[in-house]
Design a protein around this motif. Structure first.
Motif, PDB file in Angstrom:
ATOM      1  N   ALA A   1       0.864  -1.190   0.000  1.00 12.50           N
ATOM      2  CA  ALA A   1       0.000   0.000   0.000  1.00 12.50           C
ATOM      3  C   ALA A   1       0.893   1.231   0.000  1.00 12.50           C
ATOM      4  CB  ALA A   1      -0.884   0.011   1.235  1.00 12.50           C
ATOM      5  N   PHE A   2       0.378   2.340  -0.539  1.00  7.73           N
ATOM      6  CA  PHE A   2       1.207   3.552  -0.574  1.00  7.73           C
ATOM      7  C   PHE A   2       1.596   3.989   0.834  1.00  7.73           C
ATOM      8  CE2 PHE A   2      -2.942   5.567   0.084  1.00  7.73           C
ATOM      9  CZ  PHE A   2      -2.626   6.591   0.961  1.00  7.73           C
ATOM     10  N   LYS A   3       0.810   3.552   1.814  1.00  9.29           N
ATOM     11  CA  LYS A   3       1.067   3.991   3.181  1.00  9.29           C
ATOM     12  C   LYS A   3       2.387   3.458   3.742  1.00  9.29           C
ATOM     13  CE  LYS A   3      -3.747   4.806   4.379  1.00  9.29           C
ATOM     14  NZ  LYS A   3      -4.552   4.285   3.259  1.00  9.29           N
ATOM     15  N   ASP A   4       3.004   2.522   3.036  1.00  3.41           N
ATOM     16  CA  ASP A   4       4.313   2.041   3.475  1.00  3.41           C
ATOM     17  C   ASP A   4       5.331   3.187   3.571  1.00  3.41           C
ATOM     18  OD1 ASP A   4       3.987  -0.713   3.947  1.00  3.41           O
ATOM     19  OD2 ASP A   4       4.045  -1.143   1.797  1.00  3.41           O
TER      20      ASP A   4
ATOM     21  N   GLY B   1      -8.267   0.064   6.902  1.00  2.95           N
ATOM     22  CA  GLY B   1      -7.831  -1.096   6.121  1.00  2.95           C
ATOM     23  C   GLY B   1      -6.327  -1.156   5.967  1.00  2.95           C
ATOM     24  N   ASP B   2      -5.778  -0.182   5.259  1.00  2.00           N
ATOM     25  CA  ASP B   2      -4.371  -0.280   4.882  1.00  2.00           C
ATOM     26  C   ASP B   2      -3.397   0.352   5.870  1.00  2.00           C
ATOM     27  OD1 ASP B   2      -4.717  -1.780   2.682  1.00  2.00           O
ATOM     28  OD2 ASP B   2      -4.392  -0.178   1.236  1.00  2.00           O
ATOM     29  N   THR B   3      -3.825   1.358   6.596  1.00  2.00           N
ATOM     30  CA  THR B   3      -2.905   2.022   7.518  1.00  2.00           C
ATOM     31  C   THR B   3      -2.338   1.034   8.529  1.00  2.00           C
ATOM     32  OG1 THR B   3      -4.127   4.077   7.369  1.00  2.00           O
ATOM     33  CG2 THR B   3      -2.707   3.823   9.269  1.00  2.00           C
TER      34      THR B   3
ATOM     35  N   SER C   1      -9.306   9.253  -2.756  1.00  2.00           N
ATOM     36  CA  SER C   1      -9.102   9.833  -1.424  1.00  2.00           C
ATOM     37  C   SER C   1     -10.141   9.416  -0.403  1.00  2.00           C
ATOM     38  CB  SER C   1      -9.103  11.361  -1.518  1.00  2.00           C
ATOM     39  OG  SER C   1      -8.044  11.799  -2.339  1.00  2.00           O
ATOM     40  N   GLY C   2      -9.661   9.343   0.850  1.00  2.00           N
ATOM     41  CA  GLY C   2     -10.518   9.051   1.989  1.00  2.00           C
ATOM     42  C   GLY C   2     -10.325  10.110   3.063  1.00  2.00           C
ATOM     43  N   ASN C   3      -9.150  10.055   3.693  1.00  2.00           N
ATOM     44  CA  ASN C   3      -8.820  11.082   4.682  1.00  2.00           C
ATOM     45  C   ASN C   3      -8.126  12.294   4.053  1.00  2.00           C
ATOM     46  OD1 ASN C   3      -9.534  11.178   7.394  1.00  2.00           O
ATOM     47  ND2 ASN C   3      -8.345   9.346   7.866  1.00  2.00           N
ATOM     48  N   PHE C   4      -7.841  12.230   2.773  1.00  2.00           N
ATOM     49  CA  PHE C   4      -7.253  13.332   2.001  1.00  2.00           C
ATOM     50  C   PHE C   4      -5.833  13.716   2.435  1.00  2.00           C
ATOM     51  CE2 PHE C   4     -10.377  14.780  -1.110  1.00  2.00           C
ATOM     52  CZ  PHE C   4     -11.435  13.962  -0.765  1.00  2.00           C
ATOM     53  N   GLY C   5      -5.116  12.763   3.013  1.00  2.00           N
ATOM     54  CA  GLY C   5      -3.734  13.017   3.380  1.00  2.00           C
ATOM     55  C   GLY C   5      -2.812  12.924   2.177  1.00  2.00           C
ATOM     56  N   ASN C   6      -3.044  11.904   1.357  1.00  2.00           N
ATOM     57  CA  ASN C   6      -2.196  11.655   0.208  1.00  2.00           C
ATOM     58  C   ASN C   6      -2.260  12.816  -0.789  1.00  2.00           C
ATOM     59  OD1 ASN C   6      -0.433   9.946  -1.106  1.00  2.00           O
ATOM     60  ND2 ASN C   6      -2.025   8.650  -1.998  1.00  2.00           N
ATOM     61  N   ILE C   7      -3.445  13.204  -1.154  1.00  2.00           N
ATOM     62  CA  ILE C   7      -3.605  14.283  -2.137  1.00  2.00           C
ATOM     63  C   ILE C   7      -3.059  15.595  -1.566  1.00  2.00           C
ATOM     64  CG2 ILE C   7      -5.967  14.956  -1.453  1.00  2.00           C
ATOM     65  CD1 ILE C   7      -6.573  15.219  -4.477  1.00  2.00           C
TER      66      ILE C   7
ATOM     67  N   ASN D   1     -12.742   0.180   0.806  1.00  2.00           N
ATOM     68  CA  ASN D   1     -12.931   0.452   2.235  1.00  2.00           C
ATOM     69  C   ASN D   1     -11.904   1.403   2.837  1.00  2.00           C
ATOM     70  OD1 ASN D   1     -10.620  -1.078   2.787  1.00  2.00           O
ATOM     71  ND2 ASN D   1     -11.775  -2.939   3.197  1.00  2.00           N
ATOM     72  N   ALA D   2     -10.736   1.516   2.198  1.00  2.00           N
ATOM     73  CA  ALA D   2      -9.733   2.430   2.752  1.00  2.00           C
ATOM     74  C   ALA D   2     -10.154   3.891   2.556  1.00  2.00           C
ATOM     75  CB  ALA D   2      -8.369   2.182   2.125  1.00  2.00           C
ATOM     76  N   MET D   3     -11.228   4.092   1.781  1.00  2.00           N
ATOM     77  CA  MET D   3     -11.728   5.456   1.583  1.00  2.00           C
ATOM     78  C   MET D   3     -13.096   5.635   2.233  1.00  2.00           C
ATOM     79  SD  MET D   3     -10.399   6.331  -2.230  1.00  2.00           S
ATOM     80  CE  MET D   3     -11.699   5.561  -3.177  1.00  2.00           C
TER      81      MET D   3
ATOM     82  N   GLU E   1      -2.404   4.307  -8.202  1.00  2.00           N
ATOM     83  CA  GLU E   1      -2.897   2.972  -7.832  1.00  2.00           C
ATOM     84  C   GLU E   1      -2.329   2.739  -6.444  1.00  2.00           C
ATOM     85  OE1 GLU E   1      -4.639   0.734  -7.008  1.00  2.00           O
ATOM     86  OE2 GLU E   1      -5.354  -0.036  -8.930  1.00  2.00           O
ATOM     87  N   THR E   2      -3.214   2.823  -5.446  1.00  2.00           N
ATOM     88  CA  THR E   2      -2.775   2.987  -4.061  1.00  2.00           C
ATOM     89  C   THR E   2      -2.569   1.685  -3.301  1.00  2.00           C
ATOM     90  OG1 THR E   2      -5.101   3.429  -3.636  1.00  2.00           O
ATOM     91  CG2 THR E   2      -3.641   5.325  -3.683  1.00  2.00           C
ATOM     92  N   ALA E   3      -3.037   0.569  -3.866  1.00  2.00           N
ATOM     93  CA  ALA E   3      -2.829  -0.725  -3.203  1.00  2.00           C
ATOM     94  C   ALA E   3      -2.724  -1.818  -4.252  1.00  2.00           C
ATOM     95  CB  ALA E   3      -3.983  -1.036  -2.254  1.00  2.00           C
TER      96      ALA E   3
HETATM   97  C1  LIG Z   1      -5.534   5.086   2.695  1.00  2.00           C
HETATM   98  C2  LIG Z   1      -5.914   4.706   1.323  1.00  2.00           C
HETATM   99  C3  LIG Z   1      -6.516   5.626   0.456  1.00  2.00           C
HETATM  100  C4  LIG Z   1      -6.906   7.013   0.890  1.00  2.00           C
HETATM  101  O1  LIG Z   1      -5.824   7.826   1.215  1.00  2.00           O
HETATM  102  P1  LIG Z   1      -6.057   9.174   2.054  1.00  2.00           P
HETATM  103  O2  LIG Z   1      -4.716   9.738   2.279  1.00  2.00           O
HETATM  104  O3  LIG Z   1      -6.711   8.732   3.336  1.00  2.00           O
HETATM  105  O4  LIG Z   1      -6.960  10.018   1.256  1.00  2.00           O
HETATM  106  C5  LIG Z   1      -6.777   5.227  -0.842  1.00  2.00           C
HETATM  107  N1  LIG Z   1      -6.495   3.976  -1.262  1.00  2.00           N
HETATM  108  C6  LIG Z   1      -5.941   3.065  -0.461  1.00  2.00           C
HETATM  109  C7  LIG Z   1      -5.685   1.713  -0.982  1.00  2.00           C
HETATM  110  C8  LIG Z   1      -5.616   3.394   0.863  1.00  2.00           C
HETATM  111  O5  LIG Z   1      -5.061   2.487   1.646  1.00  2.00           O
END
Ligand SMILES: *Cc1c(COP(=O)(O)O)cnc(C)c1O
Length: 432
Positions: free
Chosen positions: A105-108, A139-141, A250-256, A302-304, A382-384
């Motif tokens: 996941a990008f959160k890595d 989910g991914d965090t 986007s979900g929490n809008f941290g990435n964007i 679900n991560a969004m 592509e975030t995951a």
């Molecule tokens: C966390 C996540 C997002 C949303 O990222 P935000 O920074 O919360 O907007 C989108 N896609 C995937 C797969 C994620 O894990």
């Protein structure tokens, strides 16, 4: 570098304190006091720099002299142990794949960077009390933070996740590591988990038991390094003459929001596009001017599933709290599960590209935006990795995916979690 609280009712703090506190005492998010553009010379010659060098240029002003150059360079090197390729999909559209890291996941990136910063401060200060990282995950965090912090000395990690609302692979990634990682399985939605975490940070009754910090994208050490891959993407673009647009699911809008920091630092990004699922507070706001957080609706992306995006205030700050400025720089669209599924099918059948629901929504939003422009290069994030969303991929696609090594390592391990149903359950655990 100093950070101030966006609620403007708390003292300014150093980078170290912003990382360790997570959130300001007035519940505001921390924001850097200044953002200085990088040298044009650097941006124009970005191909000549390695990813590690780029990351160092991008992040150093946000840390100032609080981590010495050599240590910071080591932190970056350990953080960026994987690639960030652009896969061309169709004319003027590419997929920026951010999922080649340890938890796919990008959160890595943010998770690993933050873990190493905290580890650095902890080692330097020889604290006698461990730091407890408390984190809510949709989910991914959870997996990224757990993996990033696994075995880091002086740090314990407590993850809250909504029971039954994360995928099987995601659950395994956060419940099977052991060591300094504990998973709390919450009867409720992601927003319940996030609320409990926010309450715990400000709960004085916990102070004698734990030094708490957050590892959600509210934490500056998780949020800011996400700016790196927008630079890595720019570096890879062969034709830099076209207008560049990023579409960020986007979900929490941290990435964007980290991408917008990249833009402030001088990356020539014309506009941002965001795709959300039906949790569409932000697209609705852009359309109507009414900002109304809502309870979370569960979806296949679900991560969004976020009804009250915590980073949005940072985005507003970056646009001087002026909706018209924001509307120029951010276009928002939302999609249903059916639309996301059809997009996954289209990408697979037409381009032989396997996307998961978050990336598919990024693609849809980008397509929508590109209808109105010419001479534009669009990249969707592509975030995951699709393997994390096997049960919701387009029909027949899951069978074509081989399990990557990172997933094989956890999938057959037994899940270990502690069930809680309310805030008291959380405080009982933290006091034990
Ligand atoms: C966390 C996540 C997002 C949303 O990222 P935000 O920074 O919360 O907007 C989108 N896609 C995937 C797969 C994620 O894990």
């Amino acid at each position: 570098m100093k950070y101030f609280s966006l609620n403007e009712n708390a003292p300014d703090v150093s980078f170290r304190d912003a990382v360790v506190n997570g959130i300001a005492p007035d519940r505001g998010l921390y924001f850097p006091e200044s953002i200085s553009p990088l040298a044009k010379e650097f941006i124009d010659n970005i191909e000549n720099y390695s990813n590690n060098e780029i990351a160092y240029e991008v992040i150093k002003q946000f840390i100032g002299d609080e981590i010495p150059e050599q240590d910071l360079k080591e932190i970056i090197e350990e953080t960026l142990c994987f690639d960030f390729p652009i896969v061309p999909i169709e004319e003027n559209i590419g997929s920026l794949e951010l999922f080649h890291g340890p938890t796919m996941a990008f959160k890595d990136v943010g998770g690993r960077f933050m873990a190493r910063c905290l580890g650095y401060f902890n080692k330097k200060e020889k604290n006698d009390k461990d730091i407890t990282v408390l984190v809510a995950t949709s989910g991914d965090t959870g997996g990224a933070v757990a993996s990033g912090f696994l075995g880091v000395e002086g740090v314990k990690v407590v993850i809250l996740y909504p029971s039954g609302k994360v995928s099987n692979v995601q659950e395994k990634q956060l419940t099977t590591l052991g060591q300094n990682i504990t998973a709390l399985e919450v009867e409720g939605a992601f927003d319940d988990c996030q609320d409990m975490v926010k309450t715990a940070f400000l709960d004085p009754s916990l102070a004698p038991y734990r030094n708490l910090t957050s590892a959600n994208s509210i934490n500056v050490a998780r949020w800011l390094p996400q700016a790196f891959y927008f630079f890595f993407a720019y570096k890879q673009l062969k034709d830099k003459s076209k207008d560049l647009v990023f579409s960020v699911p986007s979900g929490n809008f941290g990435n964007i929001c980290a991408g917008m920091i990249g833009q402030k630092l001088g990356l020539p990004i014309k506009t941002f596009v965001t795709g959300t699922n039906v949790n569409k507070v932000v697209p609705t706001y852009l359309e109507t001017g009414e900002y109304e957080p809502k309870p979370t609706i569960q979806t296949i992306s679900n991560a969004m599933d976020v009804g009250a995006p915590s980073n949005f205030i940072r985005i507003e700050k970056l646009h001087d709290f002026d909706i018209n400025k924001l509307r120029k720089n951010l276009k928002g669209y939302s999609y249903t599960d059916d639309e996301a599924t059809r997009a996954m099918g289209y990408l697979y059948q037409k381009f032989n590209y396997v996307a998961e629901p978050h990336g598919a929504i990024g693609y849809l939003a980008l397509k929508n935006y590109l209808k109105t422009t010419k001479n534009t290069q669009g990249l969707f994030l592509e975030t995951a990795h699709p393997v994390k969303f096997m049960d919701v991929l387009f029909e027949g696609v899951a069978e074509t995916i081989a399990l990557p090594d990172q997933i094989k390592a956890v999938i057959d391990k037994p899940k270990v979690s502690i069930k809680i149903s309310d805030y008291e359950g959380l405080t009982d655990f933290l006091k034990s």
